[in-house]
Motif scaffolding. Structure first.
Motif, PDB file in Angstrom:
ATOM      1  N   GLU A 247       0.820  -1.204   0.000  1.00 42.14           N
ATOM      2  CA  GLU A 247       0.000   0.000   0.000  1.00 42.14           C
ATOM      3  C   GLU A 247       0.862   1.264   0.000  1.00 42.14           C
ATOM      4  O   GLU A 247       0.486   2.272  -0.599  1.00 42.14           O
ATOM      5  CB  GLU A 247      -0.934  -0.006   1.210  1.00 42.14           C
ATOM      6  CG  GLU A 247      -2.140  -0.915   1.048  1.00 42.14           C
ATOM      7  CD  GLU A 247      -2.959  -0.552  -0.178  1.00 42.14           C
ATOM      8  OE1 GLU A 247      -3.411   0.602  -0.294  1.00 42.14           O
ATOM      9  OE2 GLU A 247      -3.135  -1.437  -1.044  1.00 42.14           O
ATOM     10  N   LEU A 248       2.014   1.219   0.660  1.00 40.88           N
ATOM     11  CA  LEU A 248       2.932   2.360   0.617  1.00 40.88           C
ATOM     12  C   LEU A 248       3.471   2.564  -0.787  1.00 40.88           C
ATOM     13  O   LEU A 248       3.595   3.712  -1.266  1.00 40.88           O
ATOM     14  CB  LEU A 248       4.081   2.144   1.603  1.00 40.88           C
ATOM     15  CG  LEU A 248       3.730   2.263   3.084  1.00 40.88           C
ATOM     16  CD1 LEU A 248       4.881   1.789   3.958  1.00 40.88           C
ATOM     17  CD2 LEU A 248       3.361   3.707   3.441  1.00 40.88           C
ATOM     18  N   PHE A 249       3.767   1.482  -1.498  1.00 40.50           N
ATOM     19  CA  PHE A 249       4.210   1.595  -2.887  1.00 40.50           C
ATOM     20  C   PHE A 249       3.079   2.098  -3.769  1.00 40.50           C
ATOM     21  O   PHE A 249       3.300   2.899  -4.684  1.00 40.50           O
ATOM     22  CB  PHE A 249       4.722   0.234  -3.383  1.00 40.50           C
ATOM     23  CG  PHE A 249       6.177   0.021  -3.158  1.00 40.50           C
ATOM     24  CD1 PHE A 249       7.069   0.012  -4.222  1.00 40.50           C
ATOM     25  CD2 PHE A 249       6.695  -0.174  -1.886  1.00 40.50           C
ATOM     26  CE1 PHE A 249       8.424  -0.190  -4.031  1.00 40.50           C
ATOM     27  CE2 PHE A 249       8.047  -0.374  -1.672  1.00 40.50           C
ATOM     28  CZ  PHE A 249       8.920  -0.376  -2.741  1.00 40.50           C
ATOM     29  N   HIS A 250       1.856   1.624  -3.528  1.00 45.21           N
ATOM     30  CA  HIS A 250       0.713   2.120  -4.295  1.00 45.21           C
ATOM     31  C   HIS A 250       0.530   3.621  -4.075  1.00 45.21           C
ATOM     32  O   HIS A 250       0.281   4.373  -5.020  1.00 45.21           O
ATOM     33  CB  HIS A 250      -0.561   1.385  -3.868  1.00 45.21           C
ATOM     34  CG  HIS A 250      -0.658   0.006  -4.425  1.00 45.21           C
ATOM     35  ND1 HIS A 250      -1.469  -0.965  -3.879  1.00 45.21           N
ATOM     36  CD2 HIS A 250      -0.045  -0.583  -5.489  1.00 45.21           C
ATOM     37  CE1 HIS A 250      -1.363  -2.079  -4.574  1.00 45.21           C
ATOM     38  NE2 HIS A 250      -0.497  -1.867  -5.550  1.00 45.21           N
ATOM     39  N   TRP A 251       0.648   4.047  -2.819  1.00 47.85           N
ATOM     40  CA  TRP A 251       0.463   5.459  -2.509  1.00 47.85           C
ATOM     41  C   TRP A 251       1.562   6.307  -3.138  1.00 47.85           C
ATOM     42  O   TRP A 251       1.327   7.457  -3.525  1.00 47.85           O
ATOM     43  CB  TRP A 251       0.455   5.652  -0.997  1.00 47.85           C
ATOM     44  CG  TRP A 251       0.008   7.014  -0.581  1.00 47.85           C
ATOM     45  CD1 TRP A 251      -1.270   7.492  -0.499  1.00 47.85           C
ATOM     46  CD2 TRP A 251       0.865   8.096  -0.177  1.00 47.85           C
ATOM     47  NE1 TRP A 251      -1.275   8.797  -0.075  1.00 47.85           N
ATOM     48  CE2 TRP A 251       0.024   9.199   0.140  1.00 47.85           C
ATOM     49  CE3 TRP A 251       2.238   8.238  -0.043  1.00 47.85           C
ATOM     50  CZ2 TRP A 251       0.528  10.418   0.563  1.00 47.85           C
ATOM     51  CZ3 TRP A 251       2.751   9.451   0.390  1.00 47.85           C
ATOM     52  CH2 TRP A 251       1.898  10.519   0.690  1.00 47.85           C
ATOM     53  N   THR A 252       2.742   5.737  -3.292  1.00 49.90           N
ATOM     54  CA  THR A 252       3.863   6.491  -3.867  1.00 49.90           C
ATOM     55  C   THR A 252       3.744   6.609  -5.379  1.00 49.90           C
ATOM     56  O   THR A 252       3.901   7.706  -5.939  1.00 49.90           O
ATOM     57  CB  THR A 252       5.195   5.815  -3.507  1.00 49.90           C
ATOM     58  OG1 THR A 252       5.356   5.789  -2.094  1.00 49.90           O
ATOM     59  CG2 THR A 252       6.371   6.553  -4.132  1.00 49.90           C
ATOM     60  N   PHE A 253       3.468   5.492  -6.060  1.00 49.12           N
ATOM     61  CA  PHE A 253       3.554   5.465  -7.520  1.00 49.12           C
ATOM     62  C   PHE A 253       2.188   5.498  -8.217  1.00 49.12           C
ATOM     63  O   PHE A 253       2.060   6.104  -9.277  1.00 49.12           O
ATOM     64  CB  PHE A 253       4.317   4.218  -7.978  1.00 49.12           C
ATOM     65  CG  PHE A 253       5.741   4.192  -7.533  1.00 49.12           C
ATOM     66  CD1 PHE A 253       6.698   4.970  -8.168  1.00 49.12           C
ATOM     67  CD2 PHE A 253       6.148   3.400  -6.476  1.00 49.12           C
ATOM     68  CE1 PHE A 253       8.027   4.954  -7.758  1.00 49.12           C
ATOM     69  CE2 PHE A 253       7.457   3.380  -6.057  1.00 49.12           C
ATOM     70  CZ  PHE A 253       8.410   4.156  -6.697  1.00 49.12           C
ATOM     71  N   TRP A 254       1.196   4.840  -7.650  1.00 45.20           N
ATOM     72  CA  TRP A 254      -0.099   4.739  -8.338  1.00 45.20           C
ATOM     73  C   TRP A 254      -1.037   5.880  -7.981  1.00 45.20           C
ATOM     74  O   TRP A 254      -1.671   6.468  -8.865  1.00 45.20           O
ATOM     75  CB  TRP A 254      -0.751   3.406  -7.984  1.00 45.20           C
ATOM     76  CG  TRP A 254      -2.162   3.278  -8.456  1.00 45.20           C
ATOM     77  CD1 TRP A 254      -2.586   3.081  -9.738  1.00 45.20           C
ATOM     78  CD2 TRP A 254      -3.341   3.361  -7.647  1.00 45.20           C
ATOM     79  NE1 TRP A 254      -3.956   3.029  -9.786  1.00 45.20           N
ATOM     80  CE2 TRP A 254      -4.439   3.196  -8.517  1.00 45.20           C
ATOM     81  CE3 TRP A 254      -3.558   3.545  -6.291  1.00 45.20           C
ATOM     82  CZ2 TRP A 254      -5.752   3.221  -8.044  1.00 45.20           C
ATOM     83  CZ3 TRP A 254      -4.860   3.564  -5.818  1.00 45.20           C
ATOM     84  CH2 TRP A 254      -5.939   3.404  -6.694  1.00 45.20           C
ATOM     85  N   GLU A 255      -1.127   6.224  -6.711  1.00 42.37           N
ATOM     86  CA  GLU A 255      -2.069   7.246  -6.253  1.00 42.37           C
ATOM     87  C   GLU A 255      -1.920   8.571  -6.991  1.00 42.37           C
ATOM     88  O   GLU A 255      -2.925   9.160  -7.408  1.00 42.37           O
ATOM     89  CB  GLU A 255      -1.906   7.440  -4.746  1.00 42.37           C
ATOM     90  CG  GLU A 255      -2.788   8.518  -4.153  1.00 42.37           C
ATOM     91  CD  GLU A 255      -4.221   8.059  -3.963  1.00 42.37           C
ATOM     92  OE1 GLU A 255      -5.097   8.928  -3.834  1.00 42.37           O
ATOM     93  OE2 GLU A 255      -4.443   6.840  -3.948  1.00 42.37           O
ATOM     94  N   PRO A 256      -0.692   9.091  -7.212  1.00 37.11           N
ATOM     95  CA  PRO A 256      -0.578  10.381  -7.906  1.00 37.11           C
ATOM     96  C   PRO A 256      -1.043  10.353  -9.355  1.00 37.11           C
ATOM     97  O   PRO A 256      -1.281  11.421  -9.938  1.00 37.11           O
ATOM     98  CB  PRO A 256       0.925  10.694  -7.818  1.00 37.11           C
ATOM     99  CG  PRO A 256       1.408   9.911  -6.646  1.00 37.11           C
ATOM    100  CD  PRO A 256       0.607   8.649  -6.669  1.00 37.11           C
ATOM    101  N   THR A 257      -1.153   9.169  -9.967  1.00 36.44           N
ATOM    102  CA  THR A 257      -1.579   9.096 -11.369  1.00 36.44           C
ATOM    103  C   THR A 257      -3.084   8.979 -11.520  1.00 36.44           C
ATOM    104  O   THR A 257      -3.594   9.020 -12.648  1.00 36.44           O
ATOM    105  CB  THR A 257      -0.921   7.888 -12.062  1.00 36.44           C
ATOM    106  OG1 THR A 257      -1.435   6.663 -11.498  1.00 36.44           O
ATOM    107  CG2 THR A 257       0.594   7.911 -11.887  1.00 36.44           C
TER     108      THR A 257
END
Length: 306
Positions: A247-257
């Motif tokens: 979820e931390l990786f998702h928040w870093t890379f996916w969430e901003p897109t």
């Protein structure tokens, strides 16, 4: 043959010399993970050996570090994303999928390599003494080095989707990596010690590695788990350190897109994420302590068991 001399007092008797032995180590006993700082040179040699021998006699060499995760991503993307329609409700599913895969792949490789680190280095273990913890730690370090090409691919793909780095995002990514490394090292120490005497431990490790990809929100969204499970099952699922790291990786890379007005996928972290994060950190610390204790317990008979 004389190895030295004793001072003789006036009575002609050998005087006992008092020597401070506090600076000397008991042979064969180290200080556990603390020895990593004292034996940095040997750790660097083990890491260099691990990276140099990974693709020995290979034509493509380090290219495999890009090819294998790329093929793995493509298979999951086609099968889960399109054949099973797993991408429904997830905007920019390729970024979501690959960010989770990168995190889980790091855990699986670090955990698997650290488990077999003692057995794979049996020649050194049987011949000379050095802190045995260096082998699992070097295995986790080598896994991190092999994780970097996958991270580079993720960065490029994320940039193509309009991702822009932020200090908070980079911090979340580093925290996720630290959780994975701590969990993999703790479990690796635990199973590495047991694996020397009982090779069945390696089979348990393979099962855990197989389950880890599906036990975290990599191929699906955590909201699907929340719909099917509740109570302590959901809390246990969300407290998994690998789930937190994903979820931390998702928040870093996916969430901003993801566009702000997109309603398919909830924005931000899951509810009570801070609590789950705290539990995950405590779990990693406890697993590290248990892993170190178990490793030291079995370390006494490594040479004989090998």
């Amino acid at each position: 043959m004389a190895c030295g001399f004793f001072p003789i007092d006036e009575a002609g008797r050998a005087a006992v010399t008092t020597i401070d032995l506090s600076e000397y180590d008991v042979p064969g006993r180290g200080r556990g993970l603390a020895d990593v700082f004292r034996w940095r040179y040997l750790l660097r040699l083990l890491v260099r050996k691990g990276t140099a021998t990974r693709y020995r006699n290979s034509v493509l060499g380090w290219t495999w570090s890009y090819v294998k995760p790329g093929i793995q991503f493509l298979m999951y993307f086609l099968v889960v994303g399109y054949i099973f329609n797993g991408n429904r409700g997830i905007t920019n599913f390729p970024i979501y999928l690959f960010a989770g895969l990168v995190a889980v792949n790091f855990f699986n490789e670090a955990f698997g390599n650290s488990t077999t680190a003692i057995v794979d280095n049996r020649a050194l273990v049987k011949k000379i003494y050095l802190p045995r913890e260096l082998f699992p730690i070097s295995a986790v370090t080598v896994a991190f080095i092999h994780f970097l090409p996958q991270l580079a691919i993720l960065l490029v793909v994320a940039l193509l989707y309009g991702w822009l780095p932020t200090f908070a995002g980079i911090g979340a990514m580093l925290l996720g990596m630290a959780l994975i490394a701590a969990l993999a090292l703790g479990l690796g120490l635990f199973f590495a010690g047991i694996n020397v005497r009982y090779r069945d431990a390696q089979n348990f490790v393979e099962i855990i590695r197989m389950v880890s990809t599906w036990a975290s929100p990599v191929l699906y969204a955590w909201t699907l788990v929340a719909e099917k499970a509740s109570g302590w099952v959901l809390h246990l699922y969300m407290s998994n350190p690998v789930t937190i790291a994903v979820e931390l990786f998702h928040w870093t890379f996916w969430e901003p897109t993801v566009p702000v007005d997109a309603v398919e996928q909830p924005h931000g972290f899951p509810p009570h994420f801070t609590v789950y994060l705290t539990v995950a950190v405590v779990m990693c610390a406890v697993i590290l302590i248990i892993g170190q204790f178990t490793f030291r317990r079995f370390e006494r008979t490594f040479a004989q068991d090998l």
